[in-house]
Write an enzyme that holds these catalytic residues in place. Structure first.
Site, PDB file in Angstrom:
ATOM      1  N   LYS A 112      36.793   3.679 -39.488  1.00 13.88           N
ATOM      2  CA  LYS A 112      35.629   4.296 -38.843  1.00 13.88           C
ATOM      3  C   LYS A 112      35.708   5.824 -38.866  1.00 13.88           C
ATOM      4  O   LYS A 112      34.690   6.504 -38.833  1.00 13.88           O
ATOM      5  CB  LYS A 112      35.460   3.760 -37.430  1.00 13.88           C
ATOM      6  CG  LYS A 112      35.134   2.267 -37.481  1.00 13.88           C
ATOM      7  CD  LYS A 112      34.571   1.703 -36.233  1.00 13.88           C
ATOM      8  CE  LYS A 112      34.125   0.266 -36.467  1.00 13.88           C
ATOM      9  NZ  LYS A 112      35.219  -0.623 -36.956  1.00 13.88           N
TER      10      LYS A 112
HETATM   11  C1  LIG Z   1      34.895  -1.809 -37.684  1.00 15.61           C
HETATM   12  C2  LIG Z   1      36.000  -2.458 -38.434  1.00 15.61           C
HETATM   13  C3  LIG Z   1      35.749  -3.483 -39.374  1.00 15.61           C
HETATM   14  C4  LIG Z   1      34.375  -4.026 -39.649  1.00 15.61           C
HETATM   15  O1  LIG Z   1      33.573  -3.120 -40.358  1.00 15.61           O
HETATM   16  P1  LIG Z   1      31.996  -3.360 -40.456  1.00 15.61           P
HETATM   17  O2  LIG Z   1      31.460  -2.131 -41.104  1.00 15.61           O
HETATM   18  O3  LIG Z   1      31.518  -3.489 -39.018  1.00 15.61           O
HETATM   19  O4  LIG Z   1      31.763  -4.588 -41.227  1.00 15.61           O
HETATM   20  C5  LIG Z   1      36.843  -4.025 -40.057  1.00 15.61           C
HETATM   21  N1  LIG Z   1      38.094  -3.616 -39.812  1.00 15.61           N
HETATM   22  C6  LIG Z   1      38.363  -2.636 -38.911  1.00 15.61           C
HETATM   23  C7  LIG Z   1      39.776  -2.254 -38.670  1.00 15.61           C
HETATM   24  C8  LIG Z   1      37.337  -2.017 -38.196  1.00 15.61           C
HETATM   25  O5  LIG Z   1      37.624  -1.056 -37.297  1.00 15.61           O
END
Ligand SMILES: *Cc1c(COP(=O)(O)O)cnc(C)c1O
Length: 467
Positions: A112
């Protein structure tokens, strides 16, 4: 670039407008009116560029008309300046045709950061030009809160308040939020659970006078700016594996469908991605859809990969819109029926067209532990419980002979208990977080009560007047 809502009833906006608005006023999600295209020659010219420069070139057409290229480039450079790896997004070979694209070298050790670090600078830039100030409020069960706080800490014209359920996040997660040194950050530990926190945030947004006085804002995963910030690393990785002359596949540990949607956007822009593998844990609504056109809502079950524990993937609406011929009225109807019935009715030809490009994959907790141990034994590669599902998906589902880019979305040190269970030892935190347990925590406690929380946010907003 102009943006339209997937439900067709909200005003068109430019990039800056979409950035600040997040969700469209009709409940839909903003999409670019058309996809920018890069020719094979233009893509090849990006090969070998430092990541921030490549990112600026890819994002520029989305921001055109809102943000000057020179400013965007400066923001990309600042956004990725404090990553712990010089390559920003290193691509590590794990098997003959399997590559781990490490997206977790940012400040909070999860992917993120890739988009949010940039979004923090974009907010500051746009707000300064407009002479506005926003107060971001959000609820977190762990990961999103720390990434949002790190993204806007010390950015001008922004305050951020994050509510977390007291005693219900992991210690690493809590400390990543409460030890950030910035006077525009307010952490509130709510006596309640995550749903209480989320309800309090929704209630603050629903309190019109409060929302208006505070100019409340959010940085949630449906913001198109976040999607835009996730496209460049697919281009970067594919170019390193021989694109545009050579096709690739991607495998992505998926929750809200934002990360894999960004890969699909890269394909629309000209990147030759032949297959999109959607990797999920036991919360497998997308896999059931791709296997059998069964997009039905089930209760969310906790798993070893909590960031993928979702009941409904909100960004899927964007893909639906595209595959339904950008017919906003049809998308609005499909989504309304889905909300009412709990099952999405997707016409067979649309489902088949999606299935042509996307494939679902699922791994339960027991298999997740086994795969962590197996990749560690066979390739000395230690993957966290999210990333390993992507790696296994890539290994098991990719078209023969194609290199697979598996998105590695979190650092193994973020999940020491799971790793210890799988391989018998705990991974150390990287150097920039090694003193996390010694840092001073700052947070405020509150009951799960709207008036109490609004008072804290109001007092925080007016802190300088009261001094
Ligand atoms: C947010 C997140 C995901 C999922 O990503 P999306 O874009 O919501 O599909 C997967 N792995 C981790 C570690 C995350 O923080």
């Amino acid at each position: 670039m102009r943006y339209v809502s997937t439900r067709g009833q909200a005003p068109e906006m430019d990039f800056a407008g979409v950035l600040l608005a997040g969700l469209a006023a009709d409940g839909g999600l903003y999409m670019p009116q058309s996809w920018p295209r890069f020719s094979a020659g233009e893509l090849k010219a990006l090969r070998g560029l430092p990541y921030p420069e490549l990112a600026a070139k890819i994002i520029a057409p989305f921001a055109a008309g809102s943000i000057e290229y020179i400013d965007l480039l400066a923001m990309c450079r600042r956004a990725y300046a404090n990553f712990a790896h010089k390559a920003i997004v290193p691509l590590v070979q794990v098997d003959t045709n399997l590559y781990s694209l490490e997206l977790f070298h940012g400040p909070t050790l999860a992917f993120k950061d890739m988009a949010l670090q940039l979004v923090g600078h974009l907010f500051e830039h746009v707000l300064a030009r407009r002479g506005e100030k926003v107060r971001i409020v959000g609820a977190t069960s762990g990961d999103t809160g720390s990434a949002a706080i790190e993204a806007v800490a010390n950015r001008k014209n922004i305050d951020i308040t994050i509510l977390h359920p007291e005693g219900k996040t992991s210690e690493v997660q809590r400390r990543q939020m409460t030890t950030v040194k910035a006077d525009n950050v307010l952490n509130i530990a709510v006596a309640g659970n995550f749903d209480d926190c989320q309800d309090l945030v929704k209630a603050m947004f629903a309190d019109e006078p409060f929302r208006a006085e505070m100019n409340l804002s959010a940085v949630n995963s449906i913001n198109f700016a976040r999607i835009a910030g996730q496209i460049p690393y697919y281009v970067y990785a594919a170019l390193n594996l021989g694109a545009p002359e050579r096709e690739v596949a991607v495998a992505v540990p998926t929750g809200n469908f934002g990360n894999i949607l960004a890969a699909w956007a890269a394909k629309q822009m000209g990147l030759p991605i032949a297959k999109f593998i959607v990797a999920s844990n036991r919360n497998d609504i997308l896999t059931r859809f791709l296997d059998a056109n069964d997009m039905s809502v089930k209760t969310v079950e906790p798993s070893l990969s909590p960031s993928m524990d979702i009941g409904v993937s909100s960004n899927f609406e964007r893909l639906l819109f595209e595959f339904q011929g950008c017919d906003a009225a049809l998308t609005a109807k499909t989504m309304a029926d889905f909300r009412n019935s709990g099952k999405m009715a997707v016409e067979a030809p649309v489902w088949q067209a999606i299935g042509h490009q996307f494939k679902g994959y699922r791994l339960d907790d027991a298999a997740t532990l086994k795969e962590i141990a197996r990749f560690y034994a066979e390739s000395q590669y230690l993957a966290d419980p999210h990333s390993v599902i992507g790696l296994a998906a890539g290994r098991d589902c990719a078209p023969v002979g194609l290199p697979v880019i598996a998105a590695a979305t979190a650092h193994p040190a973020k999940f020491p208990d799971v790793i210890e269970k799988a391989v018998g030892s705990r991974p150390p935190l990287p150097p920039h977080l090694s003193d996390l347990y010694d840092r001073k925590e700052i947070f405020t406690r509150a009951p799960a009560d709207l008036h109490a929380v609004e008072t804290l946010v109001w007092n925080f907003a007016n802190r300088n007047q009261n001094a």
